[in-house]
Design an enzyme around this catalytic site. Structure first.
Site, PDB file in Angstrom:
ATOM      1  N   ASP A 159      -7.823  -2.653   1.476  1.00 45.33           N
ATOM      2  CA  ASP A 159      -7.411  -1.743   1.948  1.00 45.33           C
ATOM      3  C   ASP A 159      -6.856  -1.414   2.962  1.00 45.33           C
ATOM      4  O   ASP A 159      -6.938  -1.710   3.245  1.00 45.33           O
ATOM      5  CB  ASP A 159      -7.211  -0.770   0.393  1.00 45.33           C
ATOM      6  CG  ASP A 159      -6.285   0.827  -0.360  1.00 45.33           C
ATOM      7  OD1 ASP A 159      -5.578   0.659   0.261  1.00 45.33           O
ATOM      8  OD2 ASP A 159      -7.415   1.244  -1.077  1.00 45.33           O
ATOM      9  N   GLU A 203      -3.197   9.199  -5.330  1.00 47.40           N
ATOM     10  CA  GLU A 203      -4.487   9.770  -4.768  1.00 47.40           C
ATOM     11  C   GLU A 203      -5.118  10.711  -3.817  1.00 47.40           C
ATOM     12  O   GLU A 203      -5.569  11.128  -5.385  1.00 47.40           O
ATOM     13  CB  GLU A 203      -4.063   8.466  -3.402  1.00 47.40           C
ATOM     14  CG  GLU A 203      -3.388   6.820  -2.791  1.00 47.40           C
ATOM     15  CD  GLU A 203      -3.376   6.409  -2.493  1.00 47.40           C
ATOM     16  OE1 GLU A 203      -4.719   6.491  -1.262  1.00 47.40           O
ATOM     17  OE2 GLU A 203      -2.485   5.383  -1.813  1.00 47.40           O
TER      18      GLU A 203
HETATM   19  C1  BGC Z   1       1.651   4.993   2.507  1.00 48.16           C
HETATM   20  C2  BGC Z   1       0.353   4.725   1.019  1.00 48.16           C
HETATM   21  C3  BGC Z   1      -0.844   4.095   1.553  1.00 48.16           C
HETATM   22  C4  BGC Z   1      -1.387   5.307   1.632  1.00 48.16           C
HETATM   23  C5  BGC Z   1      -3.057   5.781   2.933  1.00 48.16           C
HETATM   24  C6  BGC Z   1       0.653   6.200   2.437  1.00 48.16           C
HETATM   25  O1  BGC Z   1       1.323   6.343   3.993  1.00 48.16           O
HETATM   26  O2  BGC Z   1       2.349   4.997   2.018  1.00 48.16           O
HETATM   27  O3  BGC Z   1       1.284   3.241   0.306  1.00 48.16           O
HETATM   28  O4  BGC Z   1      -1.407   3.936   0.417  1.00 48.16           O
HETATM   29  O5  BGC Z   1      -0.469   5.729   2.851  1.00 48.16           O
HETATM   30  O6  BGC Z   1      -3.014   6.655   3.003  1.00 48.16           O
HETATM   31  C1  BGC Z   2      -4.255   2.565  -1.560  1.00 53.38           C
HETATM   32  C2  BGC Z   2      -3.507   0.881  -2.515  1.00 53.38           C
HETATM   33  C3  BGC Z   2      -2.168   0.715  -2.399  1.00 53.38           C
HETATM   34  C4  BGC Z   2      -2.517   0.489  -0.524  1.00 53.38           C
HETATM   35  C5  BGC Z   2      -0.785   0.426  -0.462  1.00 53.38           C
HETATM   36  C6  BGC Z   2      -3.836   2.374  -0.635  1.00 53.38           C
HETATM   37  O1  BGC Z   2      -3.817   3.923  -0.019  1.00 53.38           O
HETATM   38  O2  BGC Z   2      -5.608   2.991  -2.033  1.00 53.38           O
HETATM   39  O3  BGC Z   2      -3.998   1.258  -4.139  1.00 53.38           O
HETATM   40  O4  BGC Z   2      -2.283  -0.604  -2.421  1.00 53.38           O
HETATM   41  O5  BGC Z   2      -2.227   2.316   0.097  1.00 53.38           O
HETATM   42  O6  BGC Z   2       0.118   0.777  -1.012  1.00 53.38           O
END
Ligand code: BGC
Ligand code: BGC
Length: 636
Positions: A325, A527
């Protein structure tokens, strides 16, 4: 019939495209001219194994490590794709080109790809996105209900078709790798990712996750390699849905409470609740799995050799590759060098770095040179990645399938989403057969911001990572859907704040509506930002319901949310209650069912609590009579 025609069209486009590629009239001819024309690995007639063996034998350590590196698209120095042999680029949530159109996406992805095709061996890169409910970073793409709604629909065939159509929209833009489906089994609805999961029920998650993978990978018809096949990624392995409130160490925009936390169950429970969706996914042809930010007991999943290598690759026989991840290896205790060593040795094959790829490549190169990561591990990782790239047909079709660009967000795709919305709605209460409403109900009041807001009804992971209220993309809001459906038969009056003061008789007395529809719930989040200890309706929402009660004969409450909310205090005020989850761009689907063109068929895929102090449920000792609505519930 229409569907068959459409399939034939897609097929013929695919075949033409393939023919073009093979005849070398396409952009990839430049690549074909480089490393060894007629090289075995470039021959689509040779077996996958032969091609991988041949390619691997030609590769330097630098080229191998490049394949194991995934970089966020705004962080890549374009030229580095060529000089550092980068194997993958991704868009994070909201990572889009400007303007954010399907064409610009195709140009962007092909632009990266052309760099990769110019390398010595011309190994195509693979572009990854979170197309978690449709190709959801792309403006104008169709947005399906989030998985919680599909769990309520419980229809594997529907989910498979959604996977298929999402693949078509992705292939049009050249993004052939999807970080979906989430096959978490969320055990605590305070988790901000609850809506990304289909259900709290392991069997339902297993069934729908597998169906989605089939749809994406076209496994039932032509298998990996068809022109609109994309690579699916069940995630996040393992037990992301089992973490305990208060165990998260992460801060992104705000302190996370449960997302990325610690799952503390014993191994038998881990295997019973959280592992089966991965078994099903592997049976369904999963070729890639994303590892979870979370921990099991004391160990970060990204460092968990037993679960990654022994259980997944060994016991379950997973032959695909493991992707980390986002910056997740950085959370393993130790310094960056040890993070790299630990995660690769534990079984990670590709790292979503995503920013400082130079540091990652340097660390992994060092680790191999120092003997801290064995060459056999590197070869195994690269073999897995190349096998998937070759199976996917990436060498034969590295570029966007531009012929499909007009299909992105097309009416046929929206019709499918509308069907999904209809099937996802759960009727929780219906006193005196309030629903369906008659299309010629003389006067209907509609209230609530969520009734007329595409962004809210889409939720997180839409255009932006966190999603956003407002007219963020094309589609029909719920109130637009209602107005279209009743078209003049009923008078529909919408006011966000439920102020219908001007709907009055000449003497000033207020007119009461025959029915009121009030749409309330959650604003978008994604998230851990959505970790929420209090799932009560907002004071504003409660007030709005109260206002509507006073002005309407019958009140229909529609809840737009990523999880069950506490409605015990307001449910008595409402004649009918509908859980609509996060339906996506096709608000018309809500209208279809409210006005009886279709019946309610959805059933709760999550238990609905009466009060916050019931959360988290202990499913081993759950007394169904004490909850508001049990799993599987819907008004008959
Ligand atoms: C990204 C997301 C990612 C997240 C992780 C964001 O800045 O755009 O895709 O899942 O950071 O914490
Ligand atoms: C998320 C994932 C996601 C990745 C890319 C992460 O923060 O946990 O689910 O695929 O970002 O955007």
């Amino acid at each position: 019939m229409k569907k068959i025609q459409k399939c034939l069209f897609i097929l013929s486009v695919a075949l033409c495209f393939l023919a073009l590629l093979l005849s070398g009239c396409n952009g990839s001819s430049a690549a074909a001219g480089r490393a060894g024309d007629g090289a075995l690995y470039k021959n689509p007639e040779a077996s996958v194994q032969e091609r991988v063996d041949d390619l691997l034998a030609r590769m330097t350590l630098e080229e191998k490590i490049g394949q194991m590196t995934q970089v966020e698209k705004n962080s890549i120095n374009l030229g580095d794709i060529k000089t550092m042999y980068i194997g993958s680029i991704l868009s994070g949530g909201g990572g889009c080109p400007r303007p954010n159109t399907p064409e610009a996406w195709a140009d962007m992805v092909d632009g990266f790809q052309s760099q990769a095709l110019e390398t010595r061996l011309g190994i195509p890169l693979i572009y990854g996105v979170d197309a978690v409910h449709g190709h959801s970073n792309v403006q104008g793409a169709v947005i399906f209900p989030h998985n919680i709604g599909l769990g309520a629909a419980g229809d594997s065939d529907l989910v498979e078709r959604i996977g298929r159509i999402t693949a078509v929209e992705m292939a049009a833009t050249g993004a052939l790798w999807n970080f979906a489906p989430v096959v978490a089994v969320p055990q605590d609805i305070r988790w901000g990712r609850t809506y990304e999961g289909y259900s709290e029920n392991t069997d339902l998650v297993s069934r729908l996750g597998k169906a989605y993978i089939h749809g994406q990978q076209n496994a039932d018809s032509s298998g990996l390699g068809a022109a609109t096949t994309v690579l699916a990624t069940p995630k996040h392995y393992l037990a992301d849905g089992g973490t305990v409130w208060g165990t998260s160490q992460t801060t992104v925009m705000k302190k996370f409470m449960i997302d990325q936390g610690v799952t503390q169950v014993d191994e038998a429970t881990l295997r019973r609740i959280h592992l089966p969706p991965y078994k099903a996914a592997i049976e369904g042809g999963a070729q890639c799995i994303m590892v979870s930010f979370s921990s099991w007991k004391d160990t970060k999943m990204h460092a968990h050799t037993y679960l990654l290598t022994d259980v997944l690759k060994g016991e379950l026989g997973f032959e695909g590759f493991l992707i980390s991840d986002w910056k997740a290896i950085d959370q393993i205790p130790g310094n960056y060098y040890s993070d790299v060593v630990t995660s690769i040795n534990a079984g990670l094959d590709m790292i979503m770095v995503p920013y400082d790829y130079v540091a990652f490549i340097d660390a992994l190169t060092q680790a191999v040179e120092n003997g801290d990561v064995p060459m056999t591990r590197i070869d195994d990782a690269v073999r897995r990645i190349l096998t998937v790239k070759i199976k996917l047909g990436l060498f034969e079709r590295p570029l966007a399938v531009r012929e499909l660009l007009p299909d992105v967000g097309c009416e046929a795709h929206r019709e499918l989403a509308r069907e999904a919305v209809r099937k996802s709605l759960v009727l929780l209460k219906n006193n005196g057969s309030t629903l369906p409403l008659a299309k010629d109900t003389p006067l209907i009041f509609v209230a609530g911001q969520a009734a007329d807001d595409i962004g809210i009804q889409c939720g997180g992971w839409t255009i932006e990572w966190q999603g956003k209220a407002g007219a963020i993309t094309e589609g029909a809001t719920i109130v637009e859907g209602i107005k279209k459906l009743v078209s003049g038969a009923a008078a529909i009056t919408y006011d966000k704040n439920g102020d219908f003061r001007d709907i009055a008789n000449q003497d000033g007395t207020l007119i009461t509506a025959d029915a009121g529809i009030v749409v309330v719930g959650e604003l978008p989040y994604a998230e851990g930002v959505g970790d929420q200890g209090n799932l009560a309706l907002s004071a504003g929402d409660v007030l709005l319901i109260d206002k509507m009660r006073k002005r309407c004969e019958r009140v229909v409450l529609i809840i737009i949310s990523g999880r069950p909310l506490i409605i015990s205090d307001v449910i008595g005020q409402c004649d009918a209650v509908v859980a609509a989850w996060l339906p996506g761009t096709e608000g018309r689907g809500v209208a279809d069912v409210l006005f009886g063109d279709y019946a309610f068929t959805g059933k709760l895929s999550f238990t609905w609590p009466k009060a916050m102090n019931q959360i988290p449920f202990d499913f081993n000792s759950l007394d169904e009579k004490k909850v508001l609505f049990p799993f599987g519930y819907a008004v008959e």
